[in-house]
Write a protein that holds these residues in place. Structure first.
Motif, short mmCIF file in Angstrom:
data_model
loop_
_atom_site.label_atom_id
_atom_site.label_comp_id
_atom_site.label_asym_id
_atom_site.label_seq_id
_atom_site.Cartn_x
_atom_site.Cartn_y
_atom_site.Cartn_z
N ARG A 11 27.40 25.83 -45.90
CA ARG A 11 27.42 26.44 -45.92
C ARG A 11 27.29 27.66 -44.42
N ILE A 12 27.47 26.86 -43.17
CA ILE A 12 28.20 27.35 -42.36
C ILE A 12 28.76 27.30 -42.26
N HIS A 16 32.28 30.55 -41.75
CA HIS A 16 32.87 30.52 -40.79
C HIS A 16 34.16 30.75 -41.57
N GLU A 17 34.59 30.72 -43.16
CA GLU A 17 35.48 30.47 -43.26
C GLU A 17 35.80 32.25 -43.45
N LYS A 18 34.57 32.64 -44.21
CA LYS A 18 34.74 34.10 -44.50
C LYS A 18 34.72 35.25 -43.28
N ARG A 38 33.46 20.96 -34.11
CA ARG A 38 33.16 20.54 -35.38
C ARG A 38 31.73 21.97 -36.19
N VAL A 39 32.16 21.71 -37.32
CA VAL A 39 31.34 22.47 -37.89
C VAL A 39 29.90 22.06 -38.49
N GLU A 40 30.06 20.89 -38.36
CA GLU A 40 28.14 20.05 -38.08
C GLU A 40 27.60 20.22 -36.09
N HIS A 102 23.44 15.12 -37.64
CA HIS A 102 23.90 15.10 -39.62
C HIS A 102 24.40 14.17 -39.77
N ASP A 103 24.46 14.29 -41.14
CA ASP A 103 24.79 13.37 -41.71
C ASP A 103 24.20 14.34 -43.77
N SER A 104 25.72 13.03 -44.61
CA SER A 104 25.45 13.72 -45.60
C SER A 104 25.38 14.80 -46.17
N GLY A 105 25.67 15.88 -45.72
CA GLY A 105 26.14 17.54 -46.03
C GLY A 105 24.72 18.46 -45.60
N PHE A 106 24.48 17.58 -44.63
CA PHE A 106 22.78 17.97 -43.53
C PHE A 106 22.94 17.87 -42.25
#
Ligand SMILES: CC(C)(COP(=O)(O)OP(=O)(O)OC[C@H]1O[C@@H](n2cnc3c(N)ncnc32)[C@H](O)[C@@H]1OP(=O)(O)O)[C@@H](O)C(=O)NCCC(=O)NCCS
Length: 116
Positions: A11-12, A16-18, A38-40, A102-106
């Motif tokens: 989601r973040i 950020h891409e947008k 990094r985004v994490e 942070h791990d597994s996408g969260f």
């Protein structure tokens, strides 16, 4: 009092891409943005601020916005959190503690407040 939050890293990433840097500026100050490699980390900071808003019982909103909460790091990389003075005074906060994972996408963050 404690607060917890979980955030989808994707989601973040999409935000950020947008919207580019503006996405980060919405919830981070310039010192915090400098810490983002990094985004994490950005997702962890989002979760940290949401958790901090829960740890005073308000949630993010009129009383406590994203920019009323400041995150920094120790030289060992441990995150630190501090509310702006007006919030510390209003809620009688003596000290605040933050942990992030942070791990597994969260990303997950927990904040604990010690009151005077
Ligand atoms: C710091 C450590 C606990 C992180 O655990 P992990 O499972 O790798 O990663 P997690 O996703 O759970 O946690 C990462 C977050 O922990 C936090 N963190 C980093 N260093 C920390 C520290 N010294 N103390 C507390 N929290 C720390 C950060 O917020 C980090 O996320 P961010 O940098 O994006 O903000 C782990 O890497 C560790 O024990 N490191 C010290 C030893 C070491 O570096 N060994 C390798 C060389 S021998």
């Amino acid at each position: 009092m404690i607060g917890i939050d979980v955030v989808s890293i994707n989601r973040i990433k999409r935000m950020h891409e947008k919207f580019g840097i503006k996405a980060y500026e919405k919830f981070l100050n310039s010192n915090e943005i400098e810490l983002i490699k990094r985004v994490e980390t950005a997702a962890g900071f989002w979760a940290a601020k949401e958790a901090a808003s829960k740890a005073i019982g308000t949630g993010i909103g009129g009383v406590c916005g994203f920019h009323d909460i400041k995150i920094s790091k120790t030289n060992k990389g441990a995150p630190k959190i501090k509310y702006k003075k007006k919030i510390r005074k209003k809620f009688n906060i003596k000290e605040s503690h933050l942990s992030i994972t942070h791990d597994s996408g969260f990303a997950i963050a927990v904040v604990q407040n010690i009151f005077n």
